[in-house]
Write an enzyme that holds these catalytic residues in place. Structure first.
Site, short mmCIF file in Angstrom:
data_model
loop_
_atom_site.label_atom_id
_atom_site.label_comp_id
_atom_site.label_asym_id
_atom_site.label_seq_id
_atom_site.Cartn_x
_atom_site.Cartn_y
_atom_site.Cartn_z
N SER A 84 -0.61 4.77 7.83
CA SER A 84 -1.04 3.83 6.79
C SER A 84 -2.09 4.40 5.84
CB SER A 84 -1.53 2.52 7.40
OG SER A 84 -2.56 2.73 8.31
N THR A 188 -6.53 1.00 7.21
CA THR A 188 -7.24 1.71 6.14
C THR A 188 -8.34 2.61 6.70
OG1 THR A 188 -6.92 -0.24 4.79
CG2 THR A 188 -8.63 1.29 4.07
N THR A 206 -5.70 3.98 1.51
CA THR A 206 -4.68 3.30 2.32
C THR A 206 -3.34 3.27 1.61
OG1 THR A 206 -4.25 1.24 3.54
CG2 THR A 206 -5.14 1.00 1.34
N ARG A 216 2.13 -4.45 -5.39
CA ARG A 216 1.05 -5.15 -4.67
C ARG A 216 -0.15 -4.21 -4.52
NH1 ARG A 216 -2.03 -4.05 0.26
NH2 ARG A 216 -2.65 -6.03 1.17
N THR A 239 -11.31 -3.05 6.70
CA THR A 239 -9.94 -2.69 7.05
C THR A 239 -9.26 -3.96 7.53
OG1 THR A 239 -8.50 -1.28 8.39
CG2 THR A 239 -10.55 -1.99 9.41
N GLY A 240 -7.95 -4.00 7.38
CA GLY A 240 -7.22 -5.20 7.78
C GLY A 240 -6.41 -5.74 6.61
N1 GLY Z 1 -6.75 -3.20 3.75
C1 GLY Z 1 -5.69 -2.55 3.16
C2 GLY Z 1 -4.75 -3.39 2.46
O1 GLY Z 1 -4.60 -4.55 2.78
O2 GLY Z 1 -4.08 -2.91 1.58
#
Ligand code: GLY
Length: 336
Positions: A84, A188, A206, A216, A239-240
């Site tokens: 990721s 991330t 990320t 997006r 992160t998340g």
């Molecule tokens: N935290 C990374 C994302 O949602 O793209």
């Protein structure tokens, strides 16, 4: 705890007490120079941040700046095969990997970011170039890719990788039937450096929500959402699930909580509690934060139980657990 670890902890504790004595309100932050000449502290999200921290530390020890350390550490993750981060990241719904990254330098309060770039091997470097070579803060999509190439970064042909996309889609369907559009791996890298002069820098990188709609953009390249650095106070990063971070300028919240005197861990936890009080999802948010203050104290909290984060100083380098909020709060049936 080893002797060196204990010594570092004690140093940090006494520095923190000293800082508390003078107060950590917005007008009483001790100037950087009074805090200078401690060892650097580097924090990052997840266990895979540890080698990145260690490279960042070596970069500092070799004479690099905090910003160089952030860039080098994150570049390592971007080419590590992480699913990721970087071009090895999971593709979007059209089978193309689109990447987001940002970088901030505490001194001068500079920021740069790129979003939705394709084929750029090191989006963190592209973000730094935006910051240093343009009057802008953020470039997106094809323009950002063009800029990166013009500046000499490696940009690959982004023809859709049909084979790996199909393999990934098949694995998605197998592991979570009916949920092929949900993010399955969303890790991330966010890395923040406090150097020996008391200056901060941070960055994140990320591929975002796997299977996302093309175009997006998540929280990671948004200054104040995925990352925020204030050289007077500290730095924080996320992160998340970006959608649950960027609606709340969450990293900015964490830094402001530290400005009010909260410890880094409490600052992260309070931001999550505040978001959960508002959000229809409550604590079911899939968000985690790391933070470090100007005194070198650090911490983390997340809705994910045992969210791991990495910490590196000249004395130790280890993976720790952030404060877990989700389950505990839900069991208590409310928001604190
Ligand atoms: N935290 C990374 C994302 O949602 O793209």
């Amino acid at each position: 705890m080893t002797e060196t670890t204990r010594r570092t902890f004690l140093q940090q504790t006494s520095l923190a007490s000293a800082a508390a004595t003078v107060g950590i309100g917005c007008s009483t932050i001790p100037p950087a120079k009074r805090l200078a000449k401690r060892g650097p502290v580097i924090i990052s999200t997840w266990g895979f941040g540890k080698p990145a921290n260690e490279l960042a530390l070596r970069t500092l020890q070799d004479g690099g700046s905090a910003l160089d350390a952030v860039e080098q550490g994150i570049r390592l993750v971007e080419v590590s095969g992480n699913s990721s981060v970087g071009l090895s990241g999971k593709p979007n719904a059209a089978g193309v990997t689109q990447l987001d990254a940002c970088i901030m330098n505490g001194p001068g309060h500079q920021a740069g970011s790129v979003a939705g770039v394709e084929g750029v091997a090191h989006p963190i470097s592209a973000a730094r170039l935006v910051m240093e070579k343009t009057p802008h803060v953020m470039l997106v999509g094809r323009g950002a890719g063009w800029f990166a190439k013009e500046e000499g970064l490696k940009v690959l042909d982004t023809a859709k990788d049909e084979a790996s996309y199909k393999a990934w889609l098949a694995a998605q369907k197998k592991s979570s039937p009916g949920n092929g559009d949900k993010p399955d791996n969303h890790d991330t890298v966010t890395l923040i450096v406090l150097d020996t002069n008391g200056d901060l820098a941070g960055g994140c990188s990320t591929s975002g929500w796997s299977g996302k709609i093309p175009g997006r953009v998540g929280d990671s390249p948004i200054i104040g959402s995925g990352l925020y650095v204030d050289n007077e106070v500290g730095g924080a990063g996320a992160t998340g699930l970006g959608e649950n971070v960027m609606r709340y300028c969450a990293s900015y919240q964490v830094v402001e909580n530290m400005r009010l005197g909260m410890s880094p861990t409490e600052a992260c936890a309070e931001a999550i509690r505040r978001i959960a009080r508002t959000d229809p999802a409550g604590m079911d948010l899939a968000i985690n934060f790391i933070a470090i203050n100007k005194q070198g104290e650090f911490g983390a909290a997340g809705t994910q139980v045992n969210f791991p984060y990495s910490v590196t100083t000249p004395d130790f380098s280890e993976v720790r657990k952030g404060q877990a909020l989700g389950l505990a709060i839900q069991k208590e049936g409310g928001n604190e």
